[in-house]
Every structure is written in structure tokens, then in C-alpha cells.
Motif scaffolding. Structure first.
Motif, PDB file in Angstrom:
ATOM      1  N   PRO A  73      38.372 102.443  62.217  1.00 27.83           N
ATOM      2  CA  PRO A  73      38.973 103.078  61.033  1.00 27.83           C
ATOM      3  C   PRO A  73      38.719 104.589  60.995  1.00 27.83           C
ATOM      4  N   TYR A  74      37.497 104.982  61.334  1.00 28.34           N
ATOM      5  CA  TYR A  74      37.175 106.410  61.333  1.00 28.34           C
ATOM      6  C   TYR A  74      37.974 107.147  62.415  1.00 28.34           C
ATOM      7  N   LEU A  75      38.044 106.560  63.614  1.00 29.88           N
ATOM      8  CA  LEU A  75      38.801 107.185  64.705  1.00 29.88           C
ATOM      9  C   LEU A  75      40.265 107.376  64.332  1.00 29.88           C
ATOM     10  N   GLN A  77      41.538 107.561  61.343  1.00 34.03           N
ATOM     11  CA  GLN A  77      41.626 108.562  60.273  1.00 34.03           C
ATOM     12  C   GLN A  77      41.580 109.967  60.867  1.00 34.03           C
ATOM     13  N   ARG A  78      40.615 110.220  61.753  1.00 38.72           N
ATOM     14  CA  ARG A  78      40.474 111.544  62.361  1.00 38.72           C
ATOM     15  C   ARG A  78      41.679 111.882  63.235  1.00 38.72           C
ATOM     16  N   TRP A  79      42.209 110.874  63.951  1.00 41.47           N
ATOM     17  CA  TRP A  79      43.372 111.102  64.818  1.00 41.47           C
ATOM     18  C   TRP A  79      44.565 111.550  63.975  1.00 41.47           C
ATOM     19  N   HIS A  80      44.791 110.860  62.870  1.00 39.25           N
ATOM     20  CA  HIS A  80      45.933 111.193  62.014  1.00 39.25           C
ATOM     21  C   HIS A  80      45.703 112.461  61.206  1.00 39.25           C
ATOM     22  N   GLU A  81      44.455 112.906  61.122  1.00 37.08           N
ATOM     23  CA  GLU A  81      44.173 114.204  60.501  1.00 37.08           C
ATOM     24  C   GLU A  81      44.452 115.343  61.482  1.00 37.08           C
ATOM     25  N   GLY A  82      44.704 114.984  62.738  1.00 37.88           N
ATOM     26  CA  GLY A  82      45.044 115.994  63.741  1.00 37.88           C
ATOM     27  C   GLY A  82      43.960 116.285  64.758  1.00 37.88           C
ATOM     28  N   CYS A  83      42.832 115.594  64.698  1.00 41.23           N
ATOM     29  CA  CYS A  83      41.760 115.809  65.671  1.00 41.23           C
ATOM     30  C   CYS A  83      42.040 114.944  66.897  1.00 41.23           C
ATOM     31  N   HIS A  84      42.533 115.574  67.975  1.00 39.79           N
ATOM     32  CA  HIS A  84      42.842 114.861  69.214  1.00 39.79           C
ATOM     33  C   HIS A  84      41.891 115.275  70.335  1.00 39.79           C
ATOM     34  N   ASP A  85      40.837 115.976  69.988  1.00 39.59           N
ATOM     35  CA  ASP A  85      39.854 116.451  70.957  1.00 39.59           C
ATOM     36  C   ASP A  85      38.813 115.355  71.197  1.00 39.59           C
ATOM     37  N   VAL A  86      38.887 114.722  72.362  1.00 38.14           N
ATOM     38  CA  VAL A  86      38.027 113.578  72.663  1.00 38.14           C
ATOM     39  C   VAL A  86      36.542 113.939  72.603  1.00 38.14           C
ATOM     40  N   PRO A  87      36.096 115.052  73.214  1.00 35.88           N
ATOM     41  CA  PRO A  87      34.664 115.375  73.088  1.00 35.88           C
ATOM     42  C   PRO A  87      34.229 115.563  71.631  1.00 35.88           C
ATOM     43  N   GLN A  88      35.072 116.156  70.817  1.00 31.36           N
ATOM     44  CA  GLN A  88      34.741 116.326  69.403  1.00 31.36           C
ATOM     45  C   GLN A  88      34.649 114.968  68.696  1.00 31.36           C
ATOM     46  N   LEU A  89      35.611 114.085  68.979  1.00 26.58           N
ATOM     47  CA  LEU A  89      35.587 112.749  68.375  1.00 26.58           C
ATOM     48  C   LEU A  89      34.329 111.997  68.784  1.00 26.58           C
ATOM     49  N   ARG A  90      33.971 112.100  70.059  1.00 24.35           N
ATOM     50  CA  ARG A  90      32.766 111.413  70.529  1.00 24.35           C
ATOM     51  C   ARG A  90      31.531 111.979  69.839  1.00 24.35           C
ATOM     52  N   HIS A  91      31.482 113.284  69.682  1.00 23.21           N
ATOM     53  CA  HIS A  91      30.341 113.912  68.997  1.00 23.21           C
ATOM     54  C   HIS A  91      30.224 113.380  67.561  1.00 23.21           C
ATOM     55  N   GLU A  92      31.364 113.288  66.871  1.00 23.49           N
ATOM     56  CA  GLU A  92      31.352 112.780  65.497  1.00 23.49           C
ATOM     57  C   GLU A  92      30.926 111.315  65.451  1.00 23.49           C
ATOM     58  N   LEU A  93      31.375 110.539  66.444  1.00 17.87           N
ATOM     59  CA  LEU A  93      30.977 109.131  66.496  1.00 17.87           C
ATOM     60  C   LEU A  93      29.486 108.996  66.781  1.00 17.87           C
ATOM     61  N   ARG A  94      28.969 109.847  67.642  1.00 19.73           N
ATOM     62  CA  ARG A  94      27.527 109.830  67.944  1.00 19.73           C
ATOM     63  C   ARG A  94      26.709 110.053  66.676  1.00 19.73           C
ATOM     64  N   GLU A  95      27.192 110.954  65.821  1.00 16.81           N
ATOM     65  CA  GLU A  95      26.495 111.210  64.561  1.00 16.81           C
ATOM     66  C   GLU A  95      26.503 109.971  63.662  1.00 16.81           C
ATOM     67  N   ARG A  96      27.443 109.074  63.915  1.00 18.13           N
ATOM     68  CA  ARG A  96      27.544 107.843  63.120  1.00 18.13           C
ATOM     69  C   ARG A  96      26.906 106.644  63.824  1.00 18.13           C
ATOM     70  N   GLY A  97      26.257 106.884  64.959  1.00 19.25           N
ATOM     71  CA  GLY A  97      25.529 105.812  65.631  1.00 19.25           C
ATOM     72  C   GLY A  97      26.191 105.243  66.875  1.00 19.25           C
ATOM     73  N   PHE A  98      27.313 105.774  67.311  1.00 16.49           N
ATOM     74  CA  PHE A  98      28.009 105.296  68.506  1.00 16.49           C
ATOM     75  C   PHE A  98      27.156 105.570  69.739  1.00 16.49           C
ATOM     76  N   THR A  99      27.022 104.567  70.622  1.00 18.80           N
ATOM     77  CA  THR A  99      26.192 104.723  71.818  1.00 18.80           C
ATOM     78  C   THR A  99      26.997 104.708  73.105  1.00 18.80           C
ATOM     79  N   GLY A 100      28.303 104.561  73.018  1.00 22.53           N
ATOM     80  CA  GLY A 100      29.135 104.496  74.212  1.00 22.53           C
ATOM     81  C   GLY A 100      29.367 105.851  74.842  1.00 22.53           C
ATOM     82  N   ASP A 101      30.010 105.819  76.016  1.00 20.22           N
ATOM     83  CA  ASP A 101      30.267 107.070  76.724  1.00 20.22           C
ATOM     84  C   ASP A 101      31.625 107.651  76.352  1.00 20.22           C
ATOM     85  N   ILE A 102      31.890 108.822  76.872  1.00 26.74           N
ATOM     86  CA  ILE A 102      33.120 109.533  76.533  1.00 26.74           C
ATOM     87  C   ILE A 102      34.348 108.817  77.092  1.00 26.74           C
ATOM     88  N   GLN A 103      34.194 108.087  78.205  1.00 29.79           N
ATOM     89  CA  GLN A 103      35.333 107.379  78.800  1.00 29.79           C
ATOM     90  C   GLN A 103      35.892 106.328  77.846  1.00 29.79           C
TER      91      GLN A 103
END
Length: 146
Positions: A73-75, A77-103
Motif C-alpha cells: 500500500p505504501y509503495l 501510494q508513493r508511486w502514484h504521488e510521482g516517486c519513481h526513484d527506486v533507491p529513494q523508495l527502498r530508503h523509505e521502506l528501510r525506514e519502515r522496517g523493510f529488510t529486502g534488497d534493492i532488486q
């Protein structure tokens, strides 16, 4: 179907292979003879041959969970807000507890790109290549004095 309502490639491929394996088994071909033209490993042919139905094979493919599931849901939301930068999205997910890799995020973004963009979003401007930019900043050559 995936989260976007499209059929998964794995499901389509499994359906085709199951039909081909079952048809060729009915024709009396050996498992090795079935696997060669389909480029399937013998253990894959055996699994398709032993399966009681297509649903038995698809149960694992359709019901797979992803490490991204709780962040979808967060991804979106951010995609439709215009954030298509994968490293930025991963950074934001990391702040929310995501442990996966950028791939993992990159694969999801590649699938998300097929979604229609919101009308308010304009296409992204593609910057000039480095060669063209380099020529702008290099001063013209000075004539040599003899």
C-alpha cells in the motif's frame, strides 16, 4: 493473477508446459523425449507428469508471498504521488522496517510501470547524454602559434 490483475508469467508458462507435457505423455513419449524440445529439466517434466491437475502445480505459484507484501500500500501510494526513484523508495521502506534488497523493489517497480499514470503526472524529461553535455563545457581548441 498478480496484485495488478494481470496474469503472472509463471502461471502462463506453467499452464503451457503442463498442457504440453500431458499431451505428449498421452502420445506415449518418454519423459526425456518430452523435456528436450521444451528445454525442461527431467525433474520438472517428472513433476508435471505426476501432478494430478494444473491447480496442484499452480497452488505454489499463485499463493506465493513476497517480502514486499506488507509494504505494497505504501509503495503504491508513493508511486502514484510521482516517486519513481527506486533507491529513494527502498530508503523509505528501510525506514519502515523493510529488510529486502534493492532488486526486489526494482522488480516491483518494473511491474508497476505498466500501470497507467495518473493524469496529473507528466512524462519524465530525459537528460542529455554525457557526451553531449561534455561538449558544452569543453572550451574550443585554441589555434597553435608557430
Amino acid at each position: 493473477m498478480d496484485v495488478f490483475g494481470r496474469s503472472r508469467l509463471l502461471v502462463a508458462r506453467t499452464t503451457e508446459w503442463y498442457a504440453a507435457v500431458q499431451q505428449q505423455l498421452a502420445e506415449g513419449k518418454s519423459r526425456a523425449a518430452i523435456g528436450r524440445p521444451l528445454r525442461l529439466d527431467h525433474s520438472t517434466v517428472r513433476r508435471f507428469a505426476r501432478a494430478g491437475s494444473l491447480d496442484e502445480l499452480l497452488a505454489k505459484a499463485v499463493n506465493r508471498t513476497s517480502i514486499l507484501d506488507e509494504y505494497m500500500p505504501y509503495l503504491h501510494q508513493r508511486w502514484h504521488e510521482g516517486c519513481h526513484d527506486v533507491p529513494q523508495l527502498r530508503h523509505e521502506l528501510r525506514e519502515r522496517g523493510f529488510t529486502g534488497d534493492i532488486q526486489c523493489v526494482r522488480r516491483h517497480a518494473a511491474n508497476t510501470e505498466a500501470l497507467p499514470l495518473l493524469p496529473a503526472m507528466a512524462p519524465l524529461h530525459r537528460p542529455q547524454g554525457s557526451r553531449k553535455l561534455g561538449r558544452r563545457f569543453v572550451p574550443p581548441a585554441q589555434p597553435r602559434e608557430h
